[in-house]
Design a protein around this motif. Sequence first.
Motif, PDB file in Angstrom:
ATOM      1  N   PHE A 201     -40.582  12.621 -16.264  1.00  0.00           N
ATOM      2  CA  PHE A 201     -41.061  13.831 -16.943  1.00  0.00           C
ATOM      3  C   PHE A 201     -41.787  14.677 -15.899  1.00  0.00           C
ATOM      4  O   PHE A 201     -42.235  14.154 -14.871  1.00  0.00           O
TER       5      PHE A 201
ATOM      6  N   PRO B 286     -49.947  15.593 -14.219  1.00  0.00           N
ATOM      7  CA  PRO B 286     -48.937  15.129 -15.186  1.00  0.00           C
ATOM      8  C   PRO B 286     -49.042  15.878 -16.517  1.00  0.00           C
ATOM      9  O   PRO B 286     -48.038  16.121 -17.171  1.00  0.00           O
ATOM     10  N   ASP B 287     -50.252  16.262 -16.906  1.00  0.00           N
ATOM     11  CA  ASP B 287     -50.426  17.048 -18.136  1.00  0.00           C
ATOM     12  C   ASP B 287     -50.087  18.515 -17.894  1.00  0.00           C
ATOM     13  O   ASP B 287     -49.376  19.134 -18.674  1.00  0.00           O
TER      14      ASP B 287
ATOM     15  N   SER C 271     -35.331  12.652 -14.452  1.00  0.00           N
ATOM     16  CA  SER C 271     -34.800  11.433 -13.813  1.00  0.00           C
ATOM     17  C   SER C 271     -33.549  11.728 -12.999  1.00  0.00           C
ATOM     18  O   SER C 271     -32.617  10.922 -12.962  1.00  0.00           O
ATOM     19  N   THR C 272     -33.518  12.864 -12.381  1.00  0.00           N
ATOM     20  CA  THR C 272     -32.336  13.264 -11.611  1.00  0.00           C
ATOM     21  C   THR C 272     -32.793  13.812 -10.257  1.00  0.00           C
ATOM     22  O   THR C 272     -33.553  14.777 -10.201  1.00  0.00           O
ATOM     23  N   THR C 273     -32.339  13.176  -9.197  1.00  0.00           N
ATOM     24  CA  THR C 273     -32.724  13.605  -7.855  1.00  0.00           C
ATOM     25  C   THR C 273     -31.635  14.469  -7.252  1.00  0.00           C
ATOM     26  O   THR C 273     -30.459  14.089  -7.254  1.00  0.00           O
TER      27      THR C 273
ATOM     28  N   THR D 197     -25.590  14.103 -19.670  1.00  0.00           N
ATOM     29  CA  THR D 197     -27.025  14.347 -19.807  1.00  0.00           C
ATOM     30  C   THR D 197     -27.274  15.788 -20.253  1.00  0.00           C
ATOM     31  O   THR D 197     -28.135  16.056 -21.091  1.00  0.00           O
ATOM     32  N   LEU D 198     -26.516  16.696 -19.668  1.00  0.00           N
ATOM     33  CA  LEU D 198     -26.682  18.114 -20.023  1.00  0.00           C
ATOM     34  C   LEU D 198     -26.121  18.412 -21.410  1.00  0.00           C
ATOM     35  O   LEU D 198     -26.689  19.195 -22.161  1.00  0.00           O
TER      36      LEU D 198
ATOM     37  N   ARG E 225     -44.531  10.559 -23.487  1.00  0.00           N
ATOM     38  CA  ARG E 225     -43.901  10.652 -22.164  1.00  0.00           C
ATOM     39  C   ARG E 225     -43.711   9.287 -21.531  1.00  0.00           C
ATOM     40  O   ARG E 225     -42.865   9.101 -20.665  1.00  0.00           O
ATOM     41  N   PHE E 226     -44.549   8.343 -21.927  1.00  0.00           N
ATOM     42  CA  PHE E 226     -44.461   7.025 -21.306  1.00  0.00           C
ATOM     43  C   PHE E 226     -43.660   6.054 -22.170  1.00  0.00           C
ATOM     44  O   PHE E 226     -43.701   4.846 -21.959  1.00  0.00           O
TER      45      PHE E 226
ATOM     46  N   LEU F 159     -24.190  13.422 -15.130  1.00  0.00           N
ATOM     47  CA  LEU F 159     -24.930  14.677 -15.297  1.00  0.00           C
ATOM     48  C   LEU F 159     -24.371  15.474 -16.472  1.00  0.00           C
ATOM     49  O   LEU F 159     -25.124  16.061 -17.259  1.00  0.00           O
TER      50      LEU F 159
ATOM     51  N   ARG G 278     -25.973   4.476 -15.107  1.00  0.00           N
ATOM     52  CA  ARG G 278     -26.634   5.781 -15.096  1.00  0.00           C
ATOM     53  C   ARG G 278     -25.762   6.785 -15.833  1.00  0.00           C
ATOM     54  O   ARG G 278     -24.530   6.828 -15.630  1.00  0.00           O
TER      55      ARG G 278
ATOM     56  N   VAL H  15     -33.699  18.777 -16.953  1.00  0.00           N
ATOM     57  CA  VAL H  15     -32.992  17.511 -16.716  1.00  0.00           C
ATOM     58  C   VAL H  15     -33.905  16.626 -15.881  1.00  0.00           C
ATOM     59  O   VAL H  15     -34.174  16.925 -14.718  1.00  0.00           O
TER      60      VAL H  15
END
Lengths: 267, 433
Positions: free
Chosen positions: B37, B106-107, B126-128, A184-185, A25-26, A181, A178, B124
């Motif tokens: 994530f 987070p886990d 990283s999307t605000t 990305t989808l 995840r990181f 969308l 960026r 999806v």
Amino acid sequence: MTPIIGVCVKWIGSQPTSGHEADARFAQFSASDQAALEVSLQRAEQQSARVRVVSVAPIAARSHLVALCASGAHELVHIAAEGQSSSAHVAHELAQHLRDCASVWCGDYSLDRGSGSVPAFLASTLGAQQALGIVGISATNNNSLDLLRRLDAGRREIVRVMEPFIISVEGSMATLRRASLASTLRPTANIIEASLAEPSTLSLGDFSPFRPRPRTVKAPAGETALDRIKAATSANSPQKHSEIVTLAPEDAAQYIVERLTEWGYLS
Amino acid sequence: MPDFDVIVVGAGPAGSCAALTIARTGKSVALIERGPFPGSKNMYGGVVYPRILDALIPEWWNEMPVQRWVTRRSTMLLTDTQSLSIDFRSDAWGDAPYNGATAFRPDFDNWLANKAVEAGATLVCSTTVTGLITNANGAVIGIHTDRPDGDLTASVVIACDGVNSFLAKEHGMYPHTDAAHFTLGVKETITLSKDIIDERFAVRGNQGVDIEILGGTSGVNGGGFIYTNLDSLSVGVVLKLPKLAAQSKRPEEIIAGLKSHSAIAPLVEGGTVSEYSAHLIPEAGLKMMPTLLDDGLLVAGDAAAMCLAAGIWLEGVNFAMASGMYAAQAACEAIEKGNTSAKGLSLYKKLLEDTFVLRDHRKLRRAPQLVLSDRVQHMYPALITSVVQGMFHVNNPLPKPGLRKILKDERRRLGIRTIDLAKDAITGFRSFG
């Protein structure tokens, strides 16, 4: 035929720490890898070219690579590899998917503080010109680029490279756009899956870093401690300031070898 | 034709349970998360009570990422120089089907969101989400995001965008917001070895402890907490916003004060602070709850203020998961019936009313105000601890005083009026009784 611009990126998962496993995840790509992709996307727009992202990375990196390519790359070549491989081997594998590229763009550092030698091996394998530490493009011509290159002490130089070339850019050069969308989808990059081939079994013997043997040096002469320090550091010897020599490349190389030999760095 | 049947905003416990429920019906669902994530933006460091997951993930305890199963619960009253603990331990809570667990969100959130993805949800990250798309009648038909070409349409949008829900506010579902309805939760994660934690907190294996503290917050109304993780402690305070703003101490100084208390210091000493974080908590319960649904829109989890802060019960994740699940059921029914208006989505309200989600909030509606009142925060801890000290203090050659006399003397000394005591006792009984 549509020209292709190659981009090499290195996926770095989090490093395992004591008691904790590495965590995908990181995982990230370095800012310079992202800058390399952005610059290549811009160049592709100018040249109506296609962008191909190539990476040697574990299977866990796939979703991250796809997300990266959603910024506008047309093709993704994912060479699956779980363990560590030598730079030469990685470059050899990358080169198999970059031979038809007019130019290849890399970041100038990876987040795992790698040696940064893959672009050099790649240039050697592809027989391409190489420039690293690039912070800007000063002029664009048909098959060549004038690049602004960072040197030590804040200095810059402009280098001209001719296609095919391998460029390593710094992260400050561009910020990756960026992804939309929609992309990305529904990622549109064509994904080519490959596996890392076994490294060549041809052995060139064991290599290890050069460690000069210790040698006895005559004690510096002098009445006082200061005199001895001056003698040891050659502070009293006449200084030879930097000189500017204009030579043909072959002569320049020869000149450098001679000076290094004279100063004791080469035998 | 909308892009998705349902869009769920926020991949926290509410959002992921909603997406999981919808995906299992075969409907298309997008789960939009602003962090890289699920769980990456979360500050939570408390206890999760996942009983509600029985309906969604059978035997969830075999796979849920847990730090420790809580087998000891302590309630601690603190004054500057005294402490009184009520300690309960149950071995049954250390075995399946368990009760509560400390978990790193987070886990936990990531695990829950992956369940939704496995069921077919589209995640999806990283999307605000920056706003809602409405039609000419004001019905919600989609969302705007911060990505290029970032609009997305759906039959129903479920807003699980957390405390301070911008979507619910934008749509006018919070008639008014009041700082007094919120507390600031501030937490330090203190690294200590597992062996030391086991020894100091008298637990073994994956047994854990939950200590809730009344007092010890430097005079600011609120409370403190200590939770045991596997090899770290979550230590923090929850502070009423207006009271925090009205004085000069910073939250980290208040935590430092708590950690230096003679009852707490031996538990945390030698530890390394590895994380510091803060987050708003909606603590006013029913009093601050927004309108829960409108045409094409449902609000769940913290976004709907579904956090139960009632002194001895501090729960939120279970309310979030349940409300997300019920919102999803209502959305699916509305889509199947072809009516996603507020009326078509009204099953959501019914499911909340019929279950613990609103029943507990309704029953405990007076509790948050009572627990955060000045008397409960400052006077009663002093009264109780002084009475206990009076009982146990041996003052020979004087004979032992009677409990009634100690209580009367201490009440008088602290200036607590009988009528206030009786009033609070009645409110407490009506809430907790």
